[in-house]
Design a protein around this motif. Sequence first.
Motif, short mmCIF file in Angstrom:
data_model
loop_
_atom_site.label_atom_id
_atom_site.label_comp_id
_atom_site.label_asym_id
_atom_site.label_seq_id
_atom_site.Cartn_x
_atom_site.Cartn_y
_atom_site.Cartn_z
N ASN A 78 15.09 -10.72 25.29
CA ASN A 78 14.32 -11.77 26.85
C ASN A 78 14.55 -11.28 28.29
N ALA A 79 13.52 -11.61 28.25
CA ALA A 79 13.23 -10.88 29.78
C ALA A 79 14.31 -11.36 30.63
N VAL A 80 14.92 -12.75 30.21
CA VAL A 80 15.37 -13.90 31.59
C VAL A 80 16.27 -14.45 30.89
N GLU A 81 17.73 -14.54 30.97
CA GLU A 81 18.55 -15.22 29.95
C GLU A 81 19.37 -16.21 31.00
N ALA A 82 19.83 -17.87 30.87
CA ALA A 82 20.43 -18.10 31.68
C ALA A 82 21.67 -19.54 31.33
N GLU A 83 22.13 -18.70 31.02
CA GLU A 83 23.82 -20.39 30.81
C GLU A 83 23.05 -21.53 31.04
N ARG A 84 23.14 -22.31 32.53
CA ARG A 84 22.87 -23.44 32.81
C ARG A 84 22.04 -23.53 33.76
N ILE A 85 21.17 -24.57 34.16
CA ILE A 85 19.54 -24.63 35.12
C ILE A 85 20.66 -25.92 35.33
N ALA A 86 20.38 -26.65 36.51
CA ALA A 86 20.45 -28.03 36.58
C ALA A 86 19.95 -28.59 38.31
N MET A 87 19.32 -29.71 37.75
CA MET A 87 18.31 -30.32 38.88
C MET A 87 18.96 -31.97 38.96
N SER A 88 18.36 -32.05 40.13
CA SER A 88 18.40 -33.61 40.39
C SER A 88 16.78 -33.69 40.29
N LEU A 89 16.04 -34.70 39.92
CA LEU A 89 14.73 -35.56 40.42
C LEU A 89 14.70 -36.71 40.68
N ASP A 90 13.52 -36.59 41.22
CA ASP A 90 13.48 -37.99 42.47
C ASP A 90 12.75 -38.79 41.77
N ALA A 91 13.55 -39.85 41.51
CA ALA A 91 12.62 -40.46 40.57
C ALA A 91 11.46 -41.12 40.50
N PRO A 92 11.01 -42.39 41.93
CA PRO A 92 10.65 -42.60 42.31
C PRO A 92 8.69 -41.62 42.49
#
Lengths: 585, 173
Positions: A78-92
């Motif tokens: 794997n070039a990159v491995e991430a345990e957790r990615i979290a993001m908040s999205l702009d619903a409108p």
Amino acid sequence: MKRWFRWWGIAAFAVLVVLVAVGWLLLADRIVKNALQSAGTRVVGAQVDIRKADLSLFPAGLTLIGLQVTNPQQPMQNAVEAERIAMSLDAPALLQRKILIEELTLEGVRLNTPRKSSGAVKTASSRRDDAAGKKAAPSASESDLPGELLSGAFIVPDVGEILKNEKLQTLVLAESLRSEIEAEKRRWEQRLDELPDKEKLASYRSRIDRLKNARKGGLGSLLGAPAELVAVQNDLKRDIDRIEASLGEFEKQSKSFENQLNQLTKAPEADLQRLTSKYSLSPGGLSNIGGLFLKHRLRVWIERAIAWYQRLQPLVSRPAAAANGPRAVVPLRGTGVNIRFAETTPQPDLLIRRVRAGIDLKQMKLTGDVETITSDPPLVGRPLRFDFVGKDAAAAGSIRLNGLLDSTDPQRKLGKAHLQMQNVAIGPKSLSDRPEMTARLQSAVVDLDLRTALDEERIHLKLEAGLDAVRLSAESSRGDSGLARALSEALAGVRRINASASVDGTLLQQQIQLTTDLDRVLKDAVTDLARRQATELTQSLRKGIRAETNAPIKETGLQLDRFGRVGDELSGRLALGDNLLKGLL
Amino acid sequence: MIVQIARLLKILNSESEPGQISLAFCFSMVAGLTPALSAHNLLVLLAVLLLRVNLSAFLLGWLFFSASAYLLDPIFHRIGLAVLSAAALEGLWTYLYNIPMVRFTRFNNTVVMGSLVFAVAGFVPLYYLSNTLIFRYRDRLLGWVRNTRWMAVVKATRVYSAYERLAGWGGGA
């Protein structure tokens, strides 16, 4: 009203809508996961896996667990491995099909981790290449470093093997000359048939004899004789001229063949020089052998960095949305084309204002931010910036990486990055894994300053590095020449390496200038041995080339002799004609 | 189980006036020709369930028009492109494009717009054409169909008997 409406239809509609909504909610995570996996795989060109995706609607957000991005060059890694990615999205914004993320957090990021199964993907073009039996052009990592130079350095080359693999120019020339002589010989034989032959010339003698007898005859014969005599003389002269012209042409041709034969006899020496310089390691060639190890590693890094840049670059440099007038984008078969219209408050299709990332390196943890990742930099008007810092408490080492990529001007893309490493302990790194010689940097403490600049397609890189407490190991696994031993011992004795490099060029092709004091160490160790080996190789090669080329050269000479017989024939006919003409006069 | 199937058939085959069947075909054309996940199809579904249209005809027509849509996509694309690129309508489209809920409908997609325009334009003509064809069918062909062997086999099934019984309770149009 009842005639037109069935009121239970509203209830049925509500039930259907609720069922669809519940179904979507149940399957949303899986749909998002699959969509991201396939989009990522398409961009990277290798498998992108996500263990779990969790989409929430109130508030709108997405969390990805267990992201793995395969290294396309090494599908078991794997070039990159991430345990957790979290993001908040702009619903409108999602309603307008735009992804606006205020902050994205990357946790447990690790680089170059092993995979349980291959992450290679077959593209349509690679499948076609496989079917056609084509092989991709080797990258620097595959073609590896010093190449033929190392072959010469670490294995005493086998002359038989060399001559089997190499095409001798002497043989090519001999073959070509022989076929040329043969073709010309056939042409001249045909031409001889067309020229006046001995029989025809003999017929002149009969005519001359008849005229002589006529002189002894009556008055009538005596009157017709001079005209006949002039006619015979003219005919004979014409034939002699033809033969003479042909002989001249033939001699010219013959001379040209002789010159070529002469060059052919010198060709083995040219072959010898070519093969000697290719397969032996000259003392001059050793002057940059140390650089070649590091240069190779540097080229691999540059290639990888450029490959990732080119893969990800389309995501963050889409042209600005149309400000004036509608514009069609990306037509897809069967799915139509989305027409874009001017927006009253223009927003990019993708904008991640900030990424906070923690990257676990072996020796330290690198933390930092990436700001303004967007598909529409001219619209956002801010460049992508990154800044990462890492500290190694044990060795008081530190790393800092910062830079920017500015695509805000659609006409000109600029970028720069600065990497500083101080007292950073590095673990085992392979410098060469060729069968002729494996070389590994077991450990070292690095001070490094690397600056890169990108201006459109042009790239410039400057590197200054010092490696202390160096432990190098090298061994030659195929054959064990004195030269290989000497190089291995010299490498094992190296404790400090200083190197400076500059790279200039385009994203497709770069010139690497590298100087390192490793060159002097290795050169001192192996110069005498290299010279001796080169002399031995030259002698053996000369013998081998002679054995291969003597017979073809001799045969070509004989063929030229046979060709010369055409000239003898022409000379014979010319002499006969001249004699007849003299007798007539 | 048989009664339940018969009930479903009864619901599906109620509203069997020619106009109700024709209207079902027209709605099925809109739903079938436009991409299935288009937002306006929710309105079509509501209309089909709320208005007294023949549901069997709608389902049958939807299958037929969905299959046809694959072949007609290039034509829809051209129509949509022409409509969305029309200079006279640019102001309208730009206004709608800036309303999030409207943009969500993907009205700016050439196939969505093209198929919708095509279906809406064909709605009324199809209604009258279907009506005419249904009248003619009932006048000239229905009697012959009822006497075919295939129809005799269908009538002999238990589902049909149950359906007949339920229909006799006063359902239908």
